[in-house]
Design a protein around this motif. Sequence first.
Motif, PDB file in Angstrom:
ATOM      1  N   UNK A   1       0.835  -1.209   0.000  1.00  0.00           N
ATOM      2  CA  UNK A   1       0.000   0.000   0.000  1.00  0.00           C
ATOM      3  C   UNK A   1       0.865   1.253   0.000  1.00  0.00           C
ATOM      4  N   UNK A   2       1.969   1.246   0.745  1.00  0.00           N
ATOM      5  CA  UNK A   2       2.881   2.394   0.767  1.00  0.00           C
ATOM      6  C   UNK A   2       3.449   2.676  -0.607  1.00  0.00           C
ATOM      7  N   UNK A   3       3.897   1.643  -1.292  1.00  0.00           N
ATOM      8  CA  UNK A   3       4.486   1.831  -2.614  1.00  0.00           C
ATOM      9  C   UNK A   3       3.422   2.286  -3.608  1.00  0.00           C
ATOM     10  N   UNK A   4       2.233   1.696  -3.540  1.00  0.00           N
ATOM     11  CA  UNK A   4       1.138   2.108  -4.422  1.00  0.00           C
ATOM     12  C   UNK A   4       0.799   3.583  -4.215  1.00  0.00           C
ATOM     13  N   UNK A   5       0.656   3.979  -2.965  1.00  0.00           N
ATOM     14  CA  UNK A   5       0.333   5.375  -2.675  1.00  0.00           C
ATOM     15  C   UNK A   5       1.496   6.309  -2.987  1.00  0.00           C
ATOM     16  N   UNK A   6       2.726   5.834  -2.794  1.00  0.00           N
ATOM     17  CA  UNK A   6       3.892   6.652  -3.133  1.00  0.00           C
ATOM     18  C   UNK A   6       3.952   6.917  -4.626  1.00  0.00           C
ATOM     19  N   UNK A   7       3.399   6.017  -5.404  1.00  0.00           N
ATOM     20  CA  UNK A   7       3.373   6.199  -6.853  1.00  0.00           C
ATOM     21  C   UNK A   7       2.205   7.088  -7.284  1.00  0.00           C
ATOM     22  N   UNK A   8       1.000   6.816  -6.770  1.00  0.00           N
ATOM     23  CA  UNK A   8      -0.181   7.518  -7.256  1.00  0.00           C
ATOM     24  C   UNK A   8      -0.490   8.831  -6.551  1.00  0.00           C
TER      25      UNK A   8
ATOM     26  N   UNK B   1       1.557  12.122 -16.522  1.00  0.00           N
ATOM     27  CA  UNK B   1       2.521  12.095 -15.417  1.00  0.00           C
ATOM     28  C   UNK B   1       3.907  11.719 -15.904  1.00  0.00           C
ATOM     29  N   UNK B   2       4.003  10.716 -16.773  1.00  0.00           N
ATOM     30  CA  UNK B   2       5.316  10.260 -17.234  1.00  0.00           C
ATOM     31  C   UNK B   2       5.956  11.205 -18.234  1.00  0.00           C
ATOM     32  N   UNK B   3       5.187  12.148 -18.749  1.00  0.00           N
ATOM     33  CA  UNK B   3       5.776  13.141 -19.643  1.00  0.00           C
ATOM     34  C   UNK B   3       6.170  14.412 -18.894  1.00  0.00           C
TER      35      UNK B   3
ATOM     36  N   UNK C   1       6.785  15.617 -11.921  1.00  0.00           N
ATOM     37  CA  UNK C   1       6.004  14.537 -11.302  1.00  0.00           C
ATOM     38  C   UNK C   1       6.867  13.293 -11.133  1.00  0.00           C
ATOM     39  N   UNK C   2       7.703  12.995 -12.126  1.00  0.00           N
ATOM     40  CA  UNK C   2       8.593  11.840 -11.998  1.00  0.00           C
ATOM     41  C   UNK C   2       9.532  11.996 -10.804  1.00  0.00           C
TER      42      UNK C   2
END
Length: 88
Positions: free
Chosen positions: A15-22, A49-51, A55-56
């Motif tokens: 959940x931490x990694x998912x939230x850290x990403x989104x 986001x990836x452009x 954000x990256x």
Amino acid sequence: MINWKIRFKNPVFLAQVFLAFFAPILGYFGLTAQDLTTWDSVFNLLFGAFSNPYILLLIVVSVWNALNDPTTRGIKDSHQAKRYQWPK
């Protein structure tokens, strides 16, 4: 070295990694999860986001914070955590 096998068994870590990403993506665009009602909107959001280098950078910092164990030096697990067979 990180004990990846154990970390991926831990739902809190996932959940931490998912939230850290989104979370940085949603925060930057001023959205909530409720705004993502179609897969097309999700893919458009991820493409935007990836452009965007800002954000990256936010994603990298957030994921670093989720991975980092503050009780050890660098990005690694303690000797005790490396011996775990299941998350504690």
